[in-house]
Design an enzyme around this catalytic site. Structure first.
Site, mmCIF file in Angstrom:
data_model
loop_
_atom_site.group_PDB
_atom_site.id
_atom_site.type_symbol
_atom_site.label_atom_id
_atom_site.label_comp_id
_atom_site.label_asym_id
_atom_site.label_seq_id
_atom_site.Cartn_x
_atom_site.Cartn_y
_atom_site.Cartn_z
ATOM 1 N N GLN A 157 16.605 -43.516 -3.721
ATOM 2 C CA GLN A 157 17.168 -42.655 -4.756
ATOM 3 C C GLN A 157 18.677 -42.816 -4.823
ATOM 4 O OE1 GLN A 157 15.718 -38.560 -5.104
ATOM 5 N NE2 GLN A 157 17.837 -37.894 -5.148
ATOM 6 N N SER A 191 15.214 -45.731 8.001
ATOM 7 C CA SER A 191 14.398 -45.843 6.792
ATOM 8 C C SER A 191 15.071 -46.731 5.759
ATOM 9 C CB SER A 191 14.159 -44.440 6.211
ATOM 10 O OG SER A 191 13.510 -44.527 4.958
ATOM 11 N N GLU A 197 25.975 -37.540 -0.197
ATOM 12 C CA GLU A 197 26.826 -37.975 0.906
ATOM 13 C C GLU A 197 25.999 -38.356 2.137
ATOM 14 O OE1 GLU A 197 30.588 -36.490 3.674
ATOM 15 O OE2 GLU A 197 30.260 -35.586 1.701
ATOM 16 N N ARG A 198 24.880 -37.672 2.339
ATOM 17 C CA ARG A 198 24.023 -37.996 3.485
ATOM 18 C C ARG A 198 23.475 -39.419 3.351
ATOM 19 N NH1 ARG A 198 18.486 -36.906 4.370
ATOM 20 N NH2 ARG A 198 17.936 -36.883 6.580
ATOM 21 N N GLN A 240 32.981 -30.971 -0.883
ATOM 22 C CA GLN A 240 31.536 -30.974 -0.658
ATOM 23 C C GLN A 240 31.103 -29.681 0.011
ATOM 24 O OE1 GLN A 240 28.149 -31.211 -0.270
ATOM 25 N NE2 GLN A 240 28.172 -33.421 0.068
#
Length: 294
Positions: A68, A60, A86-87, A44
């Site tokens: 998404q 959130s 990955e986040r 990554q």
């Protein structure tokens, strides 16, 4: 696994990347995948995930879910590796989810790093050094020229060249750029200075005095246009500021590690030793040497 409709993407990943342009030659589908079956991509490009931002995203996700889908590559039976997102994966773990919507892509191994790089660049999620390292990795691993790379990632060749030049800066300055102590403008001004000692002295002056990019450009311009001025006309040379025994130590360490070690020390005796490396292979050699010292 429940298959989601393609319309769920909205203006998601497909709006950021034209997957067909990557010529993966594989099939794709969208599913909900158990987080326990997913592993991050070891290649990554992005290496910094700010904890506060992850917490905000997790909050959130608890409220709205993952809007998404992330993008995965199937690596085995019920095993997947992250291509992009990955986040969102990390935030979903924090949010306590057990599944995440994912776009499953069949891609050749050589395309995975490229896809992850493009996705992050399009989102502007990478810092300058991460982008530079990712460009260099693609060039080294897949024999791409800067021209070919510019075609693949949709960036001008000059832009790619400017990022790659950042990797020639001393490691301390690269870390400062990565940690947002300076910005790309500062770094580009420092690149035009050939002597690493002066680059580091200017870098410390930027941090100490809060110099703007224009300030640094003026300092460099005055030095280069003023008839090859001496080093101390830009900023004090580090070597001249160090006691002789420190210079001897610095030279000894440079020979031992076979790289240009930087040593800085203030009047109170507080300082740092910086050992630069240009690749993962060089880092492994440094670690091996340090292990031997134990």
């Amino acid at each position: 696994m429940a298959v989601m409709k393609r319309s769920a993407l909205g203006r998601g990943l497909d709006a950021l990347i034209t997957m067909d342009d990557l010529k993966t030659g594989g099939s794709s589908s969208i599913s909900e995948i158990e987080l326990s079956k997913i592993q991050p991509n070891p290649n990554q490009p992005r290496s910094v995930f700010e904890e506060e931002a992850l917490e905000e995203l997790a909050t959130s996700i608890r409220a709205l879910g993952v809007i998404q889908p992330i993008t995965l590559k199937e690596t085995g039976t019920d095993k997947y590796m992250i291509i992009s997102g990955e986040r969102r994966y990390r935030a979903s773990l924090k949010a306590g989810l057990d599944r995440i919507p994912a776009y499953i892509k069949t891609a050749a191994d050589e395309n995975v790093v490229e896809m992850a790089l493009i996705e992050n660049i399009q989102r502007e999620d990478l810092n300058s050094i991460e982008i530079a390292l990712a460009y260099q990795k693609l060039i080294d691993n897949y024999g791409l020229t800067q021209e070919k790379l510019s075609e693949r990632v949709g960036k001008k060749r000059a832009t790619i060249a400017n990022y790659l030049r950042l990797l020639k800066l001393p490691a301390e300055i690269q870390m400062g750029l990565k940690d947002k102590k300076i910005d790309m403008g500062h770094a580009r001004a420092l690149i035009s200075v050939e002597d690493p000692e002066i680059q580091l002295a200017l870098y410390e002056q930027i941090l100490a005095e809060g110099l703007s990019v224009r300030n640094v450009e003026d300092l460099v311009r005055n030095a280069t246009e003023g008839g090859k001025r001496e080093k101390n006309e830009i900023a004090p040379s580090r070597k001249s500021m160090l006691p002789e025994e420190f210079n001897l130590l610095k030279d000894h360490l440079s020979r031992f590690f076979n790289t240009k070690v930087q040593l800085a020390c203030n009047e109170k005796g507080k300082g740092r030793i910086t050992i630069p490396f240009a690749s993962e292979e060089e880092l492994e050699k440094l670690i091996s040497l340090l292990d031997k010292l134990k």
